[in-house]
Design a protein around this motif. Sequence first.
Motif, PDB file in Angstrom:
ATOM      1  N   ALA A  23      53.055  54.614  13.489  1.00 19.41           N
ATOM      2  CA  ALA A  23      52.878  55.375  14.730  1.00 19.41           C
ATOM      3  C   ALA A  23      52.098  56.667  14.477  1.00 19.41           C
ATOM      4  N   ASP A  24      52.398  57.336  13.373  1.00 21.95           N
ATOM      5  CA  ASP A  24      51.724  58.584  13.041  1.00 21.95           C
ATOM      6  C   ASP A  24      50.236  58.358  12.768  1.00 21.95           C
ATOM      7  N   ILE A  25      49.922  57.326  11.989  1.00 25.01           N
ATOM      8  CA  ILE A  25      48.522  57.024  11.696  1.00 25.01           C
ATOM      9  C   ILE A  25      47.782  56.615  12.958  1.00 25.01           C
ATOM     10  N   ALA A  26      48.440  55.871  13.836  1.00 23.73           N
ATOM     11  CA  ALA A  26      47.806  55.470  15.098  1.00 23.73           C
ATOM     12  C   ALA A  26      47.448  56.693  15.929  1.00 23.73           C
ATOM     13  N   ASP A  27      48.364  57.652  16.011  1.00 25.29           N
ATOM     14  CA  ASP A  27      48.089  58.869  16.776  1.00 25.29           C
ATOM     15  C   ASP A  27      46.934  59.665  16.166  1.00 25.29           C
ATOM     16  N   LYS A  28      46.943  59.811  14.840  1.00 25.97           N
ATOM     17  CA  LYS A  28      45.892  60.579  14.177  1.00 25.97           C
ATOM     18  C   LYS A  28      44.528  59.888  14.310  1.00 25.97           C
ATOM     19  N   ALA A  29      44.513  58.575  14.117  1.00 29.34           N
ATOM     20  CA  ALA A  29      43.243  57.839  14.161  1.00 29.34           C
ATOM     21  C   ALA A  29      42.654  57.804  15.566  1.00 29.34           C
ATOM     22  N   SER A  30      43.504  57.849  16.580  1.00 30.71           N
ATOM     23  CA  SER A  30      42.989  57.830  17.952  1.00 30.71           C
ATOM     24  C   SER A  30      42.199  59.093  18.266  1.00 30.71           C
ATOM     25  N   LEU A  31      42.430  60.159  17.511  1.00 30.79           N
ATOM     26  CA  LEU A  31      41.716  61.421  17.704  1.00 30.79           C
ATOM     27  C   LEU A  31      40.651  61.662  16.640  1.00 30.79           C
ATOM     28  N   ALA A  32      40.578  60.776  15.649  1.00 29.84           N
ATOM     29  CA  ALA A  32      39.641  60.949  14.537  1.00 29.84           C
ATOM     30  C   ALA A  32      38.225  60.574  14.945  1.00 29.84           C
ATOM     31  N   THR A  33      37.266  61.022  14.150  1.00 26.51           N
ATOM     32  CA  THR A  33      35.866  60.645  14.350  1.00 26.51           C
ATOM     33  C   THR A  33      35.362  59.980  13.074  1.00 26.51           C
ATOM     34  N   LEU A  34      34.119  59.542  13.112  1.00 27.43           N
ATOM     35  CA  LEU A  34      33.550  58.906  11.927  1.00 27.43           C
ATOM     36  C   LEU A  34      33.484  59.861  10.741  1.00 27.43           C
TER      37      LEU A  34
END
Length: 210
Positions: A172-183
Amino acid sequence: MAWLSPAFPIGGFAYSGGLERAVHDGLVKDAAGLIAWLTSLLRQGTLWNDAVLFGEAWRQFEDEAALKEVAELGLALAGSAERHVETLSLGQAFASAASAWPHPVLDRLPRAVPFPVAVGAIAAAHGVAAAQALAAYLHAAVSQSVSTGIRLGVSGQVEGVAILAEIEGLVADIADKASLATLDDLGGAAVQAEIASLRHETQHSRLFRS
């Protein structure tokens, strides 16, 4: 739920992402080792990079040129021939099966599309929130690896369920972080996993295609 179910006809059960070689080489010996392996992939390995690519595809689902670029980047990031075949085969199979839910995004996706790019773009096109779609994608990937570990004999079924329970917070934590991440957030340090994927290419006796 339907798209990321084991019953969805993409053949994900045929791949281990290098885990089979890691077990062969003694890098993963038991349930604790499998948790460590999955944690590394989620935080610093292929699953993190896949999540970032997924998020970019989700944002760019209406832009055909951008989807082509992120697809090419995703394929270029494949660290081994088998990893390339895995993500490409799963991506193409996913896009084909997802045509049961018609949408113009299917025409915008390039033919050579890696798995996270296909799922991300199609999820966005159908209005699935990025963090939710990523959580489902990563949970499916972890579940597949646990199933692989069970078949390879490093954990039992009860231990496998316990692994899923223990790691769900990180997913869940990685999903939240990756949804806001960029390339710009792409990158990894799971070197042993990459080496295992490379070494699997020459493994004589094996159950999985990667």
